[in-house]
Design a protein around this motif. Structure first.
Motif, mmCIF file in Angstrom:
data_model
loop_
_atom_site.group_PDB
_atom_site.id
_atom_site.type_symbol
_atom_site.label_atom_id
_atom_site.label_comp_id
_atom_site.label_asym_id
_atom_site.label_seq_id
_atom_site.Cartn_x
_atom_site.Cartn_y
_atom_site.Cartn_z
ATOM 1 N N GLY A 25 0.752 -1.153 -0.154
ATOM 2 C CA GLY A 25 -0.032 0.076 0.019
ATOM 3 C C GLY A 25 0.827 1.484 0.087
ATOM 4 N N ARG A 26 0.185 2.189 -0.304
ATOM 5 C CA ARG A 26 0.943 3.668 -0.212
ATOM 6 C C ARG A 26 1.078 4.001 1.067
ATOM 7 N N PRO A 27 2.332 4.833 1.366
ATOM 8 C CA PRO A 27 2.552 5.364 2.571
ATOM 9 C C PRO A 27 1.521 6.268 3.130
ATOM 10 N N ALA A 28 1.267 6.475 4.130
ATOM 11 C CA ALA A 28 0.515 7.393 4.854
ATOM 12 C C ALA A 28 1.010 8.946 4.728
ATOM 13 N N LYS A 29 -0.081 9.726 4.381
ATOM 14 C CA LYS A 29 0.326 11.238 4.195
ATOM 15 C C LYS A 29 0.464 11.891 5.643
ATOM 16 N N VAL A 30 1.495 12.514 5.621
ATOM 17 C CA VAL A 30 1.745 13.159 6.813
ATOM 18 C C VAL A 30 2.033 14.774 6.669
ATOM 19 N N PHE A 31 1.675 15.402 7.652
ATOM 20 C CA PHE A 31 2.023 16.781 7.556
ATOM 21 C C PHE A 31 2.930 17.560 8.478
ATOM 22 N N ALA A 32 3.880 18.374 7.629
ATOM 23 C CA ALA A 32 5.099 18.928 8.267
ATOM 24 C C ALA A 32 5.018 20.389 8.064
ATOM 25 N N LEU A 33 5.945 21.042 9.291
ATOM 26 C CA LEU A 33 5.979 22.453 9.017
ATOM 27 C C LEU A 33 6.754 22.921 7.842
ATOM 28 N N THR A 34 6.369 23.838 7.340
ATOM 29 C CA THR A 34 7.296 24.449 6.152
ATOM 30 C C THR A 34 8.348 25.609 6.880
ATOM 31 N N PRO A 35 9.184 25.889 6.042
ATOM 32 C CA PRO A 35 10.107 27.091 6.707
ATOM 33 C C PRO A 35 9.530 28.224 7.400
ATOM 34 N N CYS A 36 8.448 28.630 6.449
ATOM 35 C CA CYS A 36 7.554 29.739 7.094
ATOM 36 C C CYS A 36 6.825 29.339 8.370
ATOM 37 N N GLY A 37 6.211 28.453 8.295
ATOM 38 C CA GLY A 37 5.760 27.750 9.648
ATOM 39 C C GLY A 37 6.683 27.849 10.884
ATOM 40 N N ARG A 38 7.524 27.162 10.516
ATOM 41 C CA ARG A 38 8.751 27.110 11.830
ATOM 42 C C ARG A 38 8.914 28.687 12.200
ATOM 43 N N ASP A 39 9.106 29.483 11.283
ATOM 44 C CA ASP A 39 9.484 30.907 11.466
ATOM 45 C C ASP A 39 8.254 31.544 12.387
ATOM 46 N N ALA A 40 7.231 31.121 12.484
ATOM 47 C CA ALA A 40 6.116 31.606 13.154
ATOM 48 C C ALA A 40 6.231 31.389 14.587
ATOM 49 N N PHE A 41 7.187 30.315 15.031
ATOM 50 C CA PHE A 41 7.470 29.961 16.441
ATOM 51 C C PHE A 41 8.806 30.763 16.876
ATOM 52 N N ASP A 42 9.013 30.740 17.938
ATOM 53 C CA ASP A 42 10.278 31.481 18.555
ATOM 54 C C ASP A 42 11.617 30.973 18.090
ATOM 55 N N GLN A 43 12.344 31.906 17.756
ATOM 56 C CA GLN A 43 13.788 31.612 17.047
ATOM 57 C C GLN A 43 14.781 32.168 17.913
ATOM 58 N N SER A 44 16.049 31.869 17.568
ATOM 59 C CA SER A 44 17.200 32.514 18.275
ATOM 60 C C SER A 44 17.788 33.447 17.258
ATOM 61 N N TYR A 45 17.469 33.789 16.103
ATOM 62 C CA TYR A 45 18.204 34.483 14.969
ATOM 63 C C TYR A 45 18.749 35.884 15.774
ATOM 64 N N ASP A 46 17.885 36.451 16.491
ATOM 65 C CA ASP A 46 18.398 37.979 17.003
ATOM 66 C C ASP A 46 19.546 37.749 17.896
ATOM 67 N N GLN A 47 19.483 36.589 18.741
ATOM 68 C CA GLN A 47 20.724 36.404 19.699
ATOM 69 C C GLN A 47 21.974 36.147 19.009
ATOM 70 N N LEU A 48 21.851 35.432 17.973
ATOM 71 C CA LEU A 48 22.847 34.868 17.194
ATOM 72 C C LEU A 48 23.445 36.134 16.347
ATOM 73 N N ALA A 49 22.684 36.976 15.852
ATOM 74 C CA ALA A 49 23.053 38.140 15.108
ATOM 75 C C ALA A 49 23.929 38.851 16.070
ATOM 76 N N VAL A 50 23.426 39.164 17.231
ATOM 77 C CA VAL A 50 24.043 40.174 18.274
ATOM 78 C C VAL A 50 25.622 39.435 18.826
ATOM 79 N N ASP A 51 25.368 38.114 18.835
ATOM 80 C CA ASP A 51 26.561 37.351 19.254
ATOM 81 C C ASP A 51 27.778 37.498 18.134
ATOM 82 N N ALA A 52 27.366 37.330 16.807
ATOM 83 C CA ALA A 52 28.212 37.733 15.578
ATOM 84 C C ALA A 52 28.819 38.922 15.657
ATOM 85 N N LEU A 53 27.993 40.044 15.855
ATOM 86 C CA LEU A 53 28.520 41.240 15.917
ATOM 87 C C LEU A 53 29.308 41.712 16.910
#
Length: 268
Positions: free
Chosen positions: A107-135
């Motif tokens: 049979g065919r594998p079951a269809k699953v639903f995953a977050l897109t990159p856009c969907g992940r961006d809707a949740f908390d990220q640490s990009y700001d702290q990474l940028a501050v640390d780099a600068l």
């Protein structure tokens, strides 16, 4: 703050399209009839809340089938599919075939639903702290504030072509408006409006505001770029990074064709 090709924060979870009132709201483990006269806003809020729970469950547990989501959240599979359809329309989730490890069954594998990159961006990220640390690392290792300023100018220069094209060939009195449209296309919600003896370029969104709070060189490099691009001295009156509601740049009414030699500095 200009950021070249910026994916605006995306539709996000709270910005998902609202579903129409269907008269029934599913709660965890039960269904109840919506009382007559319930405001549409309350229904929309409930829809968004449940939709957020669906997306959060995928974030916490990984790609999931409709049945798995329904079991975890206490919803009917029909309700889960409805929310997944809305999330997919907003580019928050995507359907894919379930990966099978080891021997595959018939049979065919079951269809699953995953977050897109856009969907992940809707949740908390640490990009700001990474940028501050780099600068901060650049400042400590490569020459202090001047090194950060050099980085900020190089960053703007690498992103300048699109904005130059938007302003090229535009009459001086319309350049601020052309720049505002280009910034808006990149997600900055910018406007140009008349002001005494000039115009004000307003940016209602700044994706690097938290970083610019620590490193105002980012604001200063942007202001210098606006001056060079518009062909006149400009003055930064307010910035989101400084705690103001809007980044506001004053552009004098008289615009010359000569490049500006100075630019107003960020008030921070």
């Amino acid at each position: 703050m200009t950021q070249g090709t910026v994916r605006p924060a995306g539709p996000g979870l709270s910005g998902s399209k609202e579903l129409r009132n269907n008269g029934v709201v599913k709660n965890v483990g039960e269904a109840r009839e919506t009382p007559v006269g319930t405001p549409q806003e309350e229904l929309a809020t409930g829809e968004r809340s449940t939709r957020n729970r669906v997306a959060r469950s995928i974030l916490d547990h990984g790609p999931s089938t409709v049945a798995e989501l329904a079991g975890r959240l206490g919803l009917t599979q029909a309700a889960v599919r409805r929310h997944l359809d809305a999330l997919a329309a907003d580019d928050v989730v995507e359907a894919r075939e379930q990966r099978v490890y080891g021997a595959r069954t018939r049979g065919r594998p079951a269809k699953v639903f995953a977050l897109t990159p856009c969907g992940r961006d809707a949740f908390d990220q640490s990009y700001d702290q990474l940028a501050v640390d780099a600068l901060r690392w650049i400042a400590d290792r490569e020459g202090g504030d001047e090194a950060v300023a050099a980085f900020a100018r190089a960053r703007i220069a690498a992103q300048a072509d699109g904005y130059r094209k938007a302003v090229e060939g535009v009459a001086p009195e319309h350049r601020a408006e052309a720049l505002a449209k280009a910034l808006t296309a990149d997600g900055y919600a910018a406007t140009a409006r008349s002001a005494p003896v000039g115009e004000q370029l307003c940016q209602h969104h700044c994706p690097v505001a938290h970083v610019a709070e620590r490193f105002p060189q980012l604001c200063e490099a942007e202001t210098e770029f606006f001056a060079e691009l518009l062909g006149t001295h400009v003055q930064r009156l307010a910035t989101i990074a400084h705690g103001d509601g809007v980044c506001t740049t004053f552009i004098p009414k008289t615009i010359t064709d000569a490049p500006a030699s100075t630019a107003g500095r960020n008030p921070a």
